[in-house]
Motif scaffolding. Structure first.
Motif, PDB file in Angstrom:
ATOM      1  N   GLN A  10       0.819  -1.206   0.000  1.00  0.00           N
ATOM      2  CA  GLN A  10       0.000   0.000   0.000  1.00  0.00           C
ATOM      3  C   GLN A  10       0.856   1.260   0.000  1.00  0.00           C
ATOM      4  O   GLN A  10       1.990   1.239   0.451  1.00  0.00           O
ATOM      5  CB  GLN A  10      -0.918   0.000   1.232  1.00  0.00           C
ATOM      6  CG  GLN A  10      -0.162   0.005   2.552  1.00  0.00           C
ATOM      7  CD  GLN A  10      -1.050  -0.283   3.747  1.00  0.00           C
ATOM      8  OE1 GLN A  10      -1.879  -1.190   3.714  1.00  0.00           O
ATOM      9  NE2 GLN A  10      -0.886   0.498   4.805  1.00  0.00           N
ATOM     10  N   ARG A  11       0.276   2.333  -0.490  1.00  0.00           N
ATOM     11  CA  ARG A  11       0.952   3.615  -0.500  1.00  0.00           C
ATOM     12  C   ARG A  11       0.884   4.277   0.885  1.00  0.00           C
ATOM     13  O   ARG A  11       1.841   4.867   1.350  1.00  0.00           O
ATOM     14  CB  ARG A  11       0.338   4.543  -1.551  1.00  0.00           C
ATOM     15  CG  ARG A  11       1.076   5.865  -1.690  1.00  0.00           C
ATOM     16  CD  ARG A  11       0.504   6.725  -2.793  1.00  0.00           C
ATOM     17  NE  ARG A  11       0.650   6.161  -4.109  1.00  0.00           N
ATOM     18  CZ  ARG A  11       1.752   6.251  -4.864  1.00  0.00           C
ATOM     19  NH1 ARG A  11       2.803   6.883  -4.419  1.00  0.00           N
ATOM     20  NH2 ARG A  11       1.776   5.702  -6.063  1.00  0.00           N
ATOM     21  N   GLU A  12      -0.282   4.160   1.528  1.00  0.00           N
ATOM     22  CA  GLU A  12      -0.497   4.864   2.791  1.00  0.00           C
ATOM     23  C   GLU A  12       0.240   4.200   3.949  1.00  0.00           C
ATOM     24  O   GLU A  12       0.574   3.024   3.901  1.00  0.00           O
ATOM     25  CB  GLU A  12      -1.989   4.987   3.092  1.00  0.00           C
ATOM     26  CG  GLU A  12      -2.720   3.674   3.294  1.00  0.00           C
ATOM     27  CD  GLU A  12      -3.189   3.003   2.002  1.00  0.00           C
ATOM     28  OE1 GLU A  12      -3.733   1.898   2.092  1.00  0.00           O
ATOM     29  OE2 GLU A  12      -3.000   3.554   0.898  1.00  0.00           O
ATOM     30  N   ASP A  13       0.462   5.004   5.002  1.00  0.00           N
ATOM     31  CA  ASP A  13       1.127   4.520   6.206  1.00  0.00           C
ATOM     32  C   ASP A  13       0.236   3.498   6.909  1.00  0.00           C
ATOM     33  O   ASP A  13      -0.946   3.348   6.585  1.00  0.00           O
ATOM     34  CB  ASP A  13       1.423   5.708   7.130  1.00  0.00           C
ATOM     35  CG  ASP A  13       2.504   5.403   8.154  1.00  0.00           C
ATOM     36  OD1 ASP A  13       3.073   4.291   8.149  1.00  0.00           O
ATOM     37  OD2 ASP A  13       2.785   6.287   8.997  1.00  0.00           O
ATOM     38  N   ARG A  84       5.096  -0.786   2.081  1.00  0.00           N
ATOM     39  CA  ARG A  84       4.645   0.436   1.419  1.00  0.00           C
ATOM     40  C   ARG A  84       5.397   0.644   0.109  1.00  0.00           C
ATOM     41  O   ARG A  84       6.482   0.112  -0.101  1.00  0.00           O
ATOM     42  CB  ARG A  84       4.867   1.639   2.327  1.00  0.00           C
ATOM     43  CG  ARG A  84       3.970   1.596   3.561  1.00  0.00           C
ATOM     44  CD  ARG A  84       4.170   2.791   4.440  1.00  0.00           C
ATOM     45  NE  ARG A  84       3.777   4.007   3.718  1.00  0.00           N
ATOM     46  CZ  ARG A  84       4.229   5.214   4.028  1.00  0.00           C
ATOM     47  NH1 ARG A  84       5.093   5.393   5.011  1.00  0.00           N
ATOM     48  NH2 ARG A  84       3.826   6.270   3.337  1.00  0.00           N
ATOM     49  N   TYR A  85       4.810   1.451  -0.757  1.00  0.00           N
ATOM     50  CA  TYR A  85       5.470   1.888  -1.986  1.00  0.00           C
ATOM     51  C   TYR A  85       5.203   3.378  -2.158  1.00  0.00           C
ATOM     52  O   TYR A  85       4.408   3.969  -1.441  1.00  0.00           O
ATOM     53  CB  TYR A  85       4.994   1.077  -3.197  1.00  0.00           C
ATOM     54  CG  TYR A  85       3.555   1.318  -3.578  1.00  0.00           C
ATOM     55  CD1 TYR A  85       3.210   2.307  -4.499  1.00  0.00           C
ATOM     56  CD2 TYR A  85       2.536   0.565  -3.008  1.00  0.00           C
ATOM     57  CE1 TYR A  85       1.884   2.534  -4.839  1.00  0.00           C
ATOM     58  CE2 TYR A  85       1.213   0.782  -3.346  1.00  0.00           C
ATOM     59  CZ  TYR A  85       0.897   1.772  -4.256  1.00  0.00           C
ATOM     60  OH  TYR A  85      -0.409   1.998  -4.585  1.00  0.00           O
ATOM     61  N   GLY A  86       5.901   3.975  -3.117  1.00  0.00           N
ATOM     62  CA  GLY A  86       5.805   5.419  -3.331  1.00  0.00           C
ATOM     63  C   GLY A  86       7.011   6.111  -2.723  1.00  0.00           C
ATOM     64  O   GLY A  86       7.989   5.468  -2.347  1.00  0.00           O
ATOM     65  N   LYS A  87       6.936   7.423  -2.634  1.00  0.00           N
ATOM     66  CA  LYS A  87       8.037   8.205  -2.065  1.00  0.00           C
ATOM     67  C   LYS A  87       7.840   8.291  -0.554  1.00  0.00           C
ATOM     68  O   LYS A  87       6.842   8.822  -0.080  1.00  0.00           O
ATOM     69  CB  LYS A  87       8.082   9.599  -2.694  1.00  0.00           C
ATOM     70  CG  LYS A  87       9.398  10.300  -2.478  1.00  0.00           C
ATOM     71  CD  LYS A  87       9.489  11.528  -3.373  1.00  0.00           C
ATOM     72  CE  LYS A  87      10.830  12.209  -3.221  1.00  0.00           C
ATOM     73  NZ  LYS A  87      10.905  13.414  -4.051  1.00  0.00           N
ATOM     74  N   ILE A  88       8.796   7.746   0.176  1.00  0.00           N
ATOM     75  CA  ILE A  88       8.721   7.643   1.628  1.00  0.00           C
ATOM     76  C   ILE A  88       9.858   8.457   2.234  1.00  0.00           C
ATOM     77  O   ILE A  88      11.029   8.202   1.956  1.00  0.00           O
ATOM     78  CB  ILE A  88       8.783   6.168   2.073  1.00  0.00           C
ATOM     79  CG1 ILE A  88       7.592   5.413   1.466  1.00  0.00           C
ATOM     80  CG2 ILE A  88       8.796   6.058   3.587  1.00  0.00           C
ATOM     81  CD1 ILE A  88       7.628   3.931   1.651  1.00  0.00           C
ATOM     82  N   ALA A  89       9.504   9.437   3.040  1.00  0.00           N
ATOM     83  CA  ALA A  89      10.486  10.345   3.641  1.00  0.00           C
ATOM     84  C   ALA A  89      11.277   9.646   4.740  1.00  0.00           C
ATOM     85  O   ALA A  89      10.802   8.689   5.375  1.00  0.00           O
ATOM     86  CB  ALA A  89       9.781  11.572   4.214  1.00  0.00           C
ATOM     87  N   ALA A  90      12.482  10.145   4.973  1.00  0.00           N
ATOM     88  CA  ALA A  90      13.325   9.631   6.057  1.00  0.00           C
ATOM     89  C   ALA A  90      12.533   9.685   7.363  1.00  0.00           C
ATOM     90  O   ALA A  90      11.852  10.674   7.647  1.00  0.00           O
ATOM     91  CB  ALA A  90      14.598  10.451   6.158  1.00  0.00           C
ATOM     92  N   GLY A  91      12.603   8.595   8.114  1.00  0.00           N
ATOM     93  CA  GLY A  91      11.906   8.498   9.378  1.00  0.00           C
ATOM     94  C   GLY A  91      10.527   7.877   9.283  1.00  0.00           C
ATOM     95  O   GLY A  91       9.934   7.503  10.296  1.00  0.00           O
ATOM     96  N   GLU A  92       9.989   7.741   8.078  1.00  0.00           N
ATOM     97  CA  GLU A  92       8.659   7.152   7.906  1.00  0.00           C
ATOM     98  C   GLU A  92       8.745   5.627   7.794  1.00  0.00           C
ATOM     99  O   GLU A  92       9.780   5.066   7.438  1.00  0.00           O
ATOM    100  CB  GLU A  92       7.972   7.712   6.662  1.00  0.00           C
ATOM    101  CG  GLU A  92       7.597   9.166   6.793  1.00  0.00           C
ATOM    102  CD  GLU A  92       6.839   9.695   5.578  1.00  0.00           C
ATOM    103  OE1 GLU A  92       6.300  10.801   5.700  1.00  0.00           O
ATOM    104  OE2 GLU A  92       6.782   9.012   4.532  1.00  0.00           O
ATOM    105  N   ASN A  93       7.614   4.983   8.059  1.00  0.00           N
ATOM    106  CA  ASN A  93       7.513   3.526   7.965  1.00  0.00           C
ATOM    107  C   ASN A  93       7.609   3.050   6.523  1.00  0.00           C
ATOM    108  O   ASN A  93       7.020   3.660   5.628  1.00  0.00           O
ATOM    109  CB  ASN A  93       6.151   3.066   8.506  1.00  0.00           C
ATOM    110  CG  ASN A  93       5.997   3.286   9.982  1.00  0.00           C
ATOM    111  OD1 ASN A  93       6.894   2.978  10.757  1.00  0.00           O
ATOM    112  ND2 ASN A  93       4.851   3.817  10.387  1.00  0.00           N
ATOM    113  N   ILE A  94       8.320   1.938   6.343  1.00  0.00           N
ATOM    114  CA  ILE A  94       8.370   1.258   5.049  1.00  0.00           C
ATOM    115  C   ILE A  94       7.680  -0.101   5.128  1.00  0.00           C
ATOM    116  O   ILE A  94       6.881  -0.450   4.273  1.00  0.00           O
ATOM    117  CB  ILE A  94       9.821   1.047   4.561  1.00  0.00           C
ATOM    118  CG1 ILE A  94      10.499   2.378   4.299  1.00  0.00           C
ATOM    119  CG2 ILE A  94       9.850   0.166   3.315  1.00  0.00           C
ATOM    120  CD1 ILE A  94      11.961   2.255   3.909  1.00  0.00           C
TER     121      ILE A  94
END
Length: 153
Positions: A10-13, A84-94
């Motif tokens: 999924q894209r969302e957190d 997750r997929y998409g652009k994920i910022a540093a510190g965010e869940n993958i």
């Protein structure tokens, strides 16, 4: 009773506690729940984000295959794997892996097994985006990831 892993790309957190509750609340026999949440590293302040792509359909199928193997091998009573997929910022869940079992060692081993195989077998690709705005290369697989996977054979 057949245990089916919950697999999502999924894209969302995701909400770690909600996923733990969904997997374990009111389920008989569970004595241990282990979670692994992988975050986007900032690589010493140089990385702004990772861009993750996947092969739709195949990524989910491979994650399900890995989940089924973990359930059978470690006697898990529940398993959730979210990537997750998409652009994920540093510190965010993958990525999130939640493994439930009667005892802690099986839960730890199940979660470890899933992560070691996700890193090497599931079709996901990462591209680095530097803090200075530069777009980096696609991240290559690491020999250490292959070695971690191979310890389960």
């Amino acid at each position: 009773m057949t245990i089916t892993p919950t697999i999502r790309v999924q894209r969302e957190d995701f909400d770690l506690q909600a996923e733990v509750d969904r997997l374990s609340k009111g389920k008989a026999g569970i004595g241990a729940v282990v979670t692994f949440s992988g975050l986007c590293r900032d690589e010493g302040g140089t990385l702004a984000a990772l861009e993750l792509e996947h092969y739709p359909g195949m990524a989910e199928a491979e994650m399900r295959r890995i989940g089924d193997l973990a359930i059978a091998r470690f006697g898990l009573l529940g398993l959730t794997a979210i990537h997750r997929y998409g652009k994920i910022a540093a510190g965010e869940n993958i990525v999130l892996v939640v493994a439930a079992a009667p005892h802690r060692q099986a839960a730890f081993d199940g979660a470890n097994f899933v992560m070691d195989f996700l890193k090497t077998a599931a079709p996901f690709w990462k591209k680095e985006h530097a803090r200075d705005g530069a777009t980096g290369d696609w991240v290559s697989a690491k020999d250490a990831d292959d070695a971690a996977r191979d310890k389960w054979k």
